[in-house]
Every structure is written in structure tokens, then in C-alpha cells.
Scaffold this active site. Structure first.
Site, PDB file in Angstrom:
ATOM      1  N   SER A 184       0.843  -1.198   0.000  1.00  0.00           N
ATOM      2  CA  SER A 184       0.000   0.000   0.000  1.00  0.00           C
ATOM      3  C   SER A 184       0.873   1.241   0.000  1.00  0.00           C
ATOM      4  O   SER A 184       2.033   1.201   0.434  1.00  0.00           O
ATOM      5  CB  SER A 184      -0.876  -0.011   1.256  1.00  0.00           C
ATOM      6  OG  SER A 184      -1.481   1.233   1.483  1.00  0.00           O
ATOM      7  N   TYR A 202      -1.870   0.659  11.132  1.00  0.00           N
ATOM      8  CA  TYR A 202      -2.109   0.149   9.784  1.00  0.00           C
ATOM      9  C   TYR A 202      -0.881   0.368   8.907  1.00  0.00           C
ATOM     10  O   TYR A 202      -0.439  -0.545   8.194  1.00  0.00           O
ATOM     11  CB  TYR A 202      -3.334   0.810   9.138  1.00  0.00           C
ATOM     12  CG  TYR A 202      -3.560   0.315   7.732  1.00  0.00           C
ATOM     13  CD1 TYR A 202      -4.038  -0.982   7.511  1.00  0.00           C
ATOM     14  CD2 TYR A 202      -3.250   1.096   6.619  1.00  0.00           C
ATOM     15  CE1 TYR A 202      -4.218  -1.469   6.225  1.00  0.00           C
ATOM     16  CE2 TYR A 202      -3.427   0.614   5.330  1.00  0.00           C
ATOM     17  CZ  TYR A 202      -3.911  -0.665   5.139  1.00  0.00           C
ATOM     18  OH  TYR A 202      -4.067  -1.154   3.867  1.00  0.00           O
TER      19      TYR A 202
END
Length: 330
Positions: free
Chosen positions: A133, A157
Site C-alpha cells: 500500500s 495500519y
């Protein structure tokens, strides 16, 4: 889809993790359409997911198990003679990661090393694509992110994606595992049932005649990447790796390189839907990086990659999906 993609994937034994997720469902659709023999590792049965709702999973082998369970993954790889692995399974919601960091670390980090180790121990595996990501980069002073930007996540995250990314790299460098890494922006598209995300939340609000809610102050700058482009990018990268084994360990950014603030994105959706509703700006989001966006020139140059859809085309297709799914009049 071009003939080259179809011929590569025809009858190809492919393991897909995360098939009940947003990007996983569209990747599954594309794999099935190209004739791949797909095995999906599924932990939770999610009736509302696009993969279940559309019947896509009926065209695949479904292996029940947790991505952290290396023995299950290794069994699936062996019994179905898998040669290509697309590892998309992850806990993807930033707010959940902040509230429940351990479950996010377990799935995103331990799940990644379980997949990598199972692939290392499975001699038939020839290509592995790990979905990382843009969050793996963390907050950086220089934008846009390039692939050589350090991976410096700070919040749960972001850290989980930095770690997964580095684990994949370590398996490529140390064990010659044929793995490549994708780093994409914020995905959007039909089938996203996480209503606190800005795109589905805004569309649902408008369809209900309610003011859309912006949890932040609206100034956060992001890349927004359409799911069908993500699915195509994962598959193109796997195909590239098959012909470029010296590319193992490489990471590629994928982005349409159109940066928007959250407020600009909401206004664009409102415009496409012909709505004059005024967003409610709450200004409550925490642990959010002010600006994140990607340079995709490496993917364009090396892979010959280009997005299939413009941002507005992706949004229009997404709006159409929710109009149908939520039973609203067009």
C-alpha cells in the site's frame, strides 16, 4: 482484455487470498473471465461481498482457512498445484487498526510471512504478488512517493503494511522467492461495504437524500484508485514476473496520478450524481497523514502499464454499482 492476458491465465492454477474483500472480488472476476483455475482462501463468509453476491465464488475452489495458518496454505498450494499466488488478504480499515492493532498486525504481518513461507516451501510456485500500500511509506517530506522512498509507517495500519512489504522483500532477497510488490493508493469501487470510507459512504448518503459526512476536515490529499485497475495491475505484474525472473523483489507504485483532497473527491461525486447536497464536515479524523500520493512512472516505463479508467470513469461505474445494489432509481 487483450489476447496475451487471456492466453497466459487460461487454466493457470492461481491462489487468491482476500477474495471477499473489495479488490479481491474484482480480481477474482478478472481471473475467472480469463479462464484461470482459481483457488480462494476464505476465512469469513461475507454474504454482502461482491464475490458472494455476484456468484463469483461459485466459479472457484473455496478453501476455508486463515491466512495466518501456514499449514493450510501449504496444503492448498500442494493439492491444487498452484503456480501463481495473488496475496490480497488484509485488514484494510485504518480506524479498526487504531482500535484493534493486534488483529491488524496478526493478519497483515503474520499472514504475510505465513504466505511467503508456504510459497518458499512449495516448489511449484513461480509467481507471487503481494498487495502492499502507499501507507507503507508512512508520512514523508517529499512527494510523490517513489519506489525508493523509505518504508516508515508509524501508526498501526501503516506499520503493518511497511512490515509486510519488507517481509516479502526479505524472502525475495534471501530465498530467491519470485515475489513482487504492489503499492496502490486508496481503492474505491462497487462492492465496498465499509460505509465509513468516503466513496461508498458519500454515494449511499446521496442515494438516501442525506448530507454526506466527511470525518476529517476535508483537506487530506490522497490518490484514489479504481478497483478494476487494481485487479488488472496485479495480474499484469504477475504476468511480467513470469517472463522476468530477475524482477523478484521489485516494488511498483500504481496510481492514476490524480491527487484530490477529500472535499474535492466528495464534490466530484456530488457533481456526477447531480446532487446539490452540502457535505457535513466533522473534522474528527485522527492519526491521518496530511498528504499521500504516488509516482507511477516505474510501472508505466517497465511494465508498459496504464490505467484502464479515468478517475471519473471509475467513479461513474462505482455510482452505477451502488444504484443497482441499493435499489435506487438511476
Amino acid at each position: 482484455m487483450g489476447a496475451a492476458v487471456t492466453s497466459f491465465w487460461t487454466d493457470r492454477p492461481t491462489l487468491l487470498t482476500g477474495a471477499t474483500g473489495l479488490v479481491g472480488a474484482w480480481t477474482l472476476r478478472r481471473l475467472v473471465e480469463t479462464g484461470a483455475d482459481v483457488v480462494c482462501l476464505v476465512r469469513d463468509w461475507v454474504p454482502g461481498s461482491e464475490a458472494v453476491r455476484s456468484g463469483l465464488l461459485e466459479g472457484a475452489i473455496v478453501a476455508r482457512g486463515d491466512v495466518r495458518d501456514r499449514d493450510v496454505i501449504e496444503r492448498v498450494l500442494g493439492e491444487y498445484e498452484v503456480d501463481t499466488v495473488l496475496h490480497l488478504a488484509a485488514q484494510t480499515i485504518v480506524g479498526i487498526a487504531n482500535r484493534n492493532p493486534v488483529s491488524t498486525f496478526e493478519t497483515n504481518i503474520a499472514g504475510t510471512w505465513a504466505v511467503m513461507e508456504a510459497c518458499r516451501r512449495s516448489p511449484r510456485v513461480e509467481q507471487v504478488v503481494l498487495a502492499s500500500s502507499d501507507k507503507a511509506y508512512g508520512e514523508q517530506p517529499q512527494l510523490p512517493y517513489r519506489e525508493d522512498t523509505p518504508l516508515e509507517g508509524r501508526h498501526p495500519y501503516d506499520v503493518s503494511k511497511s512490515c509486510a512489504d519488507l517481509i516479502a522483500t526479505s524472502y525475495a532477497v534471501t530465498y530467491d522467492l519470485p515475489v513482487v510488490i504492489t503499492r496502490c493508493g486508496n481503492f474505491f469501487g462497487g462492492g465496498d461495504l465499509n460505509w465509513n470510507r468516503i466513496v461508498p459512504g458519500t454515494i449511499r448518503s446521496v442515494l438516501r437524500g442525506q448530507r454526506p459526512v466527511i470525518r476529517s476536515d476535508g483537506s487530506l490529499v490522497r490518490d484514489y484508485f479504481y478497483v478494476e485497475d487494481g485487479a488488472a495491475a496485479y495480474m499484469q505484474l504477475a504476468e511480467w514476473l513470469a517472463g522476468n525472473q530477475d524482477g523478484r523483489g521489485e516494488a511498483f507504485n500504481f496510481s492514476n496520478e490524480t491527487q484530490l483532497t477529500v472535499s474535492e473527491l466528495v464534490e466530484r461525486i456530488l457533481g456526477l450524481m447531480g446532487s446539490d447536497l452540502v457535505p457535513e464536515v466533522q473534522g474528527e479524523a485522527s492519526h491521518e497523514i496530511p498528504a499521500q500520493f504516488l509516482d507511477a512512472s516505474k510501472a508505466r516505463g517497465i511494465l508498459g502499464w496504464a490505467p484502464l479508467f479515468s478517475l471519473d470513469e471509475g467513479l461513474e461505474r462505482t455510482i452505477a454499482w451502488y444504484r443497482e445494489a441499493l435499489g435506487a432509481a438511476a
